[in-house]
Design a protein around this motif. Structure first.
Motif, mmCIF file in Angstrom:
data_model
loop_
_atom_site.group_PDB
_atom_site.id
_atom_site.type_symbol
_atom_site.label_atom_id
_atom_site.label_comp_id
_atom_site.label_asym_id
_atom_site.label_seq_id
_atom_site.Cartn_x
_atom_site.Cartn_y
_atom_site.Cartn_z
ATOM 1 N N THR A 6 5.479 -54.149 22.118
ATOM 2 C CA THR A 6 5.886 -52.792 21.716
ATOM 3 C C THR A 6 5.325 -52.753 20.109
ATOM 4 O O THR A 6 5.012 -51.784 19.570
ATOM 5 C CB THR A 6 7.310 -52.655 22.141
ATOM 6 O OG1 THR A 6 7.550 -52.536 23.440
ATOM 7 C CG2 THR A 6 7.544 -51.114 21.413
ATOM 8 N N ILE A 7 5.899 -53.707 19.381
ATOM 9 C CA ILE A 7 5.570 -53.861 18.035
ATOM 10 C C ILE A 7 4.159 -53.676 17.633
ATOM 11 O O ILE A 7 3.726 -53.181 16.907
ATOM 12 C CB ILE A 7 6.173 -55.053 17.279
ATOM 13 C CG1 ILE A 7 7.875 -54.816 17.544
ATOM 14 C CG2 ILE A 7 6.016 -55.181 15.820
ATOM 15 C CD1 ILE A 7 8.481 -53.713 17.240
ATOM 16 N N LYS A 8 3.326 -54.680 18.406
ATOM 17 C CA LYS A 8 1.799 -54.484 18.170
ATOM 18 C C LYS A 8 1.239 -53.450 18.259
ATOM 19 O O LYS A 8 0.409 -52.940 17.567
ATOM 20 C CB LYS A 8 1.338 -55.761 19.185
ATOM 21 C CG LYS A 8 1.657 -57.152 18.846
ATOM 22 C CD LYS A 8 1.001 -58.140 19.886
ATOM 23 C CE LYS A 8 -0.379 -57.948 19.936
ATOM 24 N NZ LYS A 8 -1.032 -58.914 20.742
ATOM 25 N N ASP A 9 1.626 -52.527 19.476
ATOM 26 C CA ASP A 9 0.984 -51.379 19.321
ATOM 27 C C ASP A 9 1.492 -50.183 18.499
ATOM 28 O O ASP A 9 0.742 -49.498 18.062
ATOM 29 C CB ASP A 9 1.520 -50.740 20.951
ATOM 30 C CG ASP A 9 1.096 -51.619 22.217
ATOM 31 O OD1 ASP A 9 -0.037 -52.292 21.930
ATOM 32 O OD2 ASP A 9 1.405 -51.442 23.358
ATOM 33 N N GLU A 10 2.674 -50.528 18.193
ATOM 34 C CA GLU A 10 3.075 -49.392 17.104
ATOM 35 C C GLU A 10 2.645 -49.812 15.610
ATOM 36 O O GLU A 10 2.285 -48.828 15.043
ATOM 37 C CB GLU A 10 4.747 -49.355 16.796
ATOM 38 C CG GLU A 10 5.309 -49.050 18.227
ATOM 39 C CD GLU A 10 5.203 -47.361 18.346
ATOM 40 O OE1 GLU A 10 4.812 -46.709 17.483
ATOM 41 O OE2 GLU A 10 5.349 -46.875 19.742
ATOM 42 N N ILE A 11 2.413 -51.036 15.164
ATOM 43 C CA ILE A 11 1.634 -51.369 13.989
ATOM 44 C C ILE A 11 0.283 -50.738 14.203
ATOM 45 O O ILE A 11 -0.208 -50.217 13.013
ATOM 46 C CB ILE A 11 1.821 -52.880 13.991
ATOM 47 C CG1 ILE A 11 3.267 -53.408 13.798
ATOM 48 C CG2 ILE A 11 0.486 -53.417 13.003
ATOM 49 C CD1 ILE A 11 3.260 -55.001 13.729
ATOM 50 N N GLN A 12 -0.382 -50.800 15.294
ATOM 51 C CA GLN A 12 -1.759 -50.153 15.156
ATOM 52 C C GLN A 12 -1.872 -48.760 15.009
ATOM 53 O O GLN A 12 -2.518 -48.327 14.465
ATOM 54 C CB GLN A 12 -2.195 -50.554 16.605
ATOM 55 C CG GLN A 12 -3.736 -50.377 16.868
ATOM 56 C CD GLN A 12 -4.563 -50.827 18.099
ATOM 57 O OE1 GLN A 12 -3.916 -51.557 18.627
ATOM 58 N NE2 GLN A 12 -5.682 -50.627 18.161
ATOM 59 N N VAL A 13 -0.875 -47.859 15.942
ATOM 60 C CA VAL A 13 -0.742 -46.632 15.911
ATOM 61 C C VAL A 13 -0.600 -46.180 14.638
ATOM 62 O O VAL A 13 -1.120 -45.331 14.119
ATOM 63 C CB VAL A 13 0.317 -46.217 16.699
ATOM 64 C CG1 VAL A 13 0.656 -44.724 16.564
ATOM 65 C CG2 VAL A 13 -0.041 -46.281 18.383
ATOM 66 N N ARG A 14 0.260 -46.899 13.791
ATOM 67 C CA ARG A 14 0.565 -46.458 12.332
ATOM 68 C C ARG A 14 -0.381 -47.005 11.294
ATOM 69 O O ARG A 14 -0.318 -46.522 10.109
ATOM 70 C CB ARG A 14 2.013 -46.997 11.949
ATOM 71 C CG ARG A 14 3.135 -46.155 12.647
ATOM 72 C CD ARG A 14 4.602 -46.788 12.803
ATOM 73 N NE ARG A 14 5.781 -46.155 13.175
ATOM 74 C CZ ARG A 14 5.988 -45.709 14.448
ATOM 75 N NH1 ARG A 14 5.088 -46.678 15.231
ATOM 76 N NH2 ARG A 14 6.776 -44.944 14.778
ATOM 77 N N GLY A 15 -1.103 -47.867 11.690
ATOM 78 C CA GLY A 15 -2.350 -48.011 10.721
ATOM 79 C C GLY A 15 -1.621 -49.136 9.713
ATOM 80 O O GLY A 15 -2.057 -48.994 8.553
ATOM 81 N N PHE A 16 -0.857 -49.828 9.778
ATOM 82 C CA PHE A 16 -0.188 -50.868 8.810
ATOM 83 C C PHE A 16 -1.196 -51.812 8.420
ATOM 84 O O PHE A 16 -0.856 -52.337 7.111
ATOM 85 C CB PHE A 16 1.206 -51.439 9.367
ATOM 86 C CG PHE A 16 2.648 -50.386 9.328
ATOM 87 C CD1 PHE A 16 2.581 -49.389 8.397
ATOM 88 C CD2 PHE A 16 3.357 -50.563 10.472
ATOM 89 C CE1 PHE A 16 3.503 -48.923 8.534
ATOM 90 C CE2 PHE A 16 4.427 -49.592 10.398
ATOM 91 C CZ PHE A 16 4.639 -48.859 9.516
ATOM 92 N N GLY A 17 -1.814 -52.412 9.318
ATOM 93 C CA GLY A 17 -2.501 -53.523 9.136
ATOM 94 C C GLY A 17 -1.797 -54.775 8.815
ATOM 95 O O GLY A 17 -0.830 -54.887 9.404
ATOM 96 N N ARG A 18 -1.966 -55.424 7.600
ATOM 97 C CA ARG A 18 -1.024 -56.291 7.310
ATOM 98 C C ARG A 18 0.140 -55.873 6.284
ATOM 99 O O ARG A 18 0.958 -56.625 5.976
ATOM 100 C CB ARG A 18 -1.741 -57.458 6.275
ATOM 101 C CG ARG A 18 -2.935 -58.339 7.383
ATOM 102 C CD ARG A 18 -1.894 -58.772 8.679
ATOM 103 N NE ARG A 18 -0.850 -59.887 8.244
ATOM 104 C CZ ARG A 18 0.269 -60.001 9.173
ATOM 105 N NH1 ARG A 18 0.074 -59.845 10.408
ATOM 106 N NH2 ARG A 18 1.160 -61.138 8.728
ATOM 107 N N ASP A 19 0.286 -54.872 5.737
ATOM 108 C CA ASP A 19 1.228 -54.233 5.075
ATOM 109 C C ASP A 19 2.236 -53.518 5.933
ATOM 110 O O ASP A 19 2.686 -52.612 5.725
ATOM 111 C CB ASP A 19 0.323 -53.010 4.103
ATOM 112 C CG ASP A 19 -0.311 -53.530 3.196
ATOM 113 O OD1 ASP A 19 -0.065 -54.488 2.488
ATOM 114 O OD2 ASP A 19 -1.355 -52.705 2.805
ATOM 115 N N ILE A 20 2.676 -54.468 6.728
ATOM 116 C CA ILE A 20 3.997 -54.237 7.585
ATOM 117 C C ILE A 20 5.217 -54.144 6.758
ATOM 118 O O ILE A 20 5.545 -55.405 6.215
ATOM 119 C CB ILE A 20 3.990 -54.935 8.897
ATOM 120 C CG1 ILE A 20 2.646 -55.172 9.517
ATOM 121 C CG2 ILE A 20 4.869 -54.353 9.792
ATOM 122 C CD1 ILE A 20 2.594 -56.427 10.499
#
Length: 347
Positions: free
Chosen positions: A115-129
């Protein structure tokens, strides 16, 4: 000491306060919450702290939507005498539980959560999470276990968060040497996530593809007219595809006349049924569904102080519940306590 005589199963559910709720929320969770509040002890969390994990630049938006989401809850039929509606930021025990739980989960495990992996990708955080966003599974574990919930209604995409909560529960119970916390079961709704009216996978007000629960008759009509159907169904006589057709997806979610709906699908597939006819049926259903919700919400908006009083009372009750859980865990872990400092320091 008060004794809790309510033995119904405990449900914890809620929403991030980032905007008013829409039809996707209603189909996926709100309708079930209204039904379950009579058979379960239900806590409904206005997750304003979690909303900040990706809205820290606009805290006013998060604060403003606490009331907006609460209005939606009450308008759809959530009964504050049956369901405890509470505000996450008013429950300090949850923040301390989150901090404790972060010691029982690794960064690698947090990053592997689907779930977190998908949301990180959707939001375009990259490594700036944002660290708060990465730690969301621990915060959700704190929410669930803080109320000692055994049932958590979630969409299928959120199920990995419940499993990670149960991992934390098992580690805590092993560390303490007894079952202080119960494991939770994910309750997946029969209706999957509704797509946006444009056919995208996720309905979102920010993308302009959602129908809010407070939509006016004209807004409902316009949204249905713009709904994505079968792009190859150019004439009524042409055979059409039902699968992936947003209008039929919404009819599956809201049309209670299943026999007529199946007949419409058969006619559409073989040709002879135009999109206008199908959309007209959907509009009638949505107008009938949303009219009473919109009217109740408008009436509640006239007395915001009453709604805030309900939130205050619910939050105070939830504060007592979550603090009791925190006390149990602190005692089980043998952490320092001012109530019995000599025992804690001597161990």
């Amino acid at each position: 000491m008060s004794v809790d005589i309510d033995q119904r199963p405990i449900i914890l559910t809620g929403d991030r306060t980032t905007g008013p709720l829409h039809l996707g929320h209603y189909a996926g969770s709100l309708k079930n919450r209204v039904a379950l509040q009579h058979s379960h002890r239900q806590y409904l969390l206005l997750a304003d702290c979690q909303a900040l994990t990706d809205n820290a630049s606009d805290p006013a938006k998060v604060r403003r939507n606490v009331l907006e989401v609460a209005l939606d809850y009450l308008a759809v039929g959530i009964d504050p005498t049956e369901t405890t509606i509470c505000v996450q930021s008013g429950l300090p025990a949850l923040a301390e539980l989150t901090l404790l739980y972060l010691n029982f989960v690794t960064v690698a495990r947090l990053e592997r959560n689907p779930t977190i992996k998908d949301e990180i990708q959707v939001r375009g955080f990259g490594r700036d999470i944002p660290a708060g966003f990465l730690c969301y599974p621990a915060a959700q574990a704190a929410d669930i276990t803080g109320f000692k919930a055994t049932v958590v209604p979630v969409g299928e995409d959120q199920a990995p968060l419940i499993e990670q909560t149960n991992e934390v529960v098992r580690r805590l119970n092993r560390q303490i040497g007894r079952d202080v916390l119960p494991e939770a079961q994910a309750l997946i709704p029969s209706v999957g996530r509704l797509p946006g009216i444009d056919g995208r996978a996720k309905m979102s007000k920010s993308q302009g593809n959602a129908i809010p629960l407070s939509a006016t008759p004209d807004e409902i009509r316009d949204a249905v007219r713009r709904m994505y159907t079968d792009p190859n169904h150019l004439r009524a006589a042409d055979p059409g595809t039902v699968e992936g057709n947003v209008v039929f997806t919404y009819l599956d979610a809201f049309d209670e006349d299943r026999t007529t709906l199946e007949e419409l699908k058969a006619r559409y597939r073989r040709g002879g049924l135009g999109d206008v006819v199908v959309k007209r049926r959907l509009e009638e259903i949505l107008q009938a569904l949303l009219a009473p919700i919109r009217e109740r919400r408008a009436a509640l908006e006239k007395d915001p102080c009453h709604v805030l009083d309900l939130l205050r009372a619910g939050t105070m009750a939830a504060r007592e519940k979550t603090q009791a859980t925190l006390d149990d865990i602190r005692s089980g872990l043998g952490l320092f306590s001012f109530e019995q400092p000599e025992n804690r320091l001597a161990s």
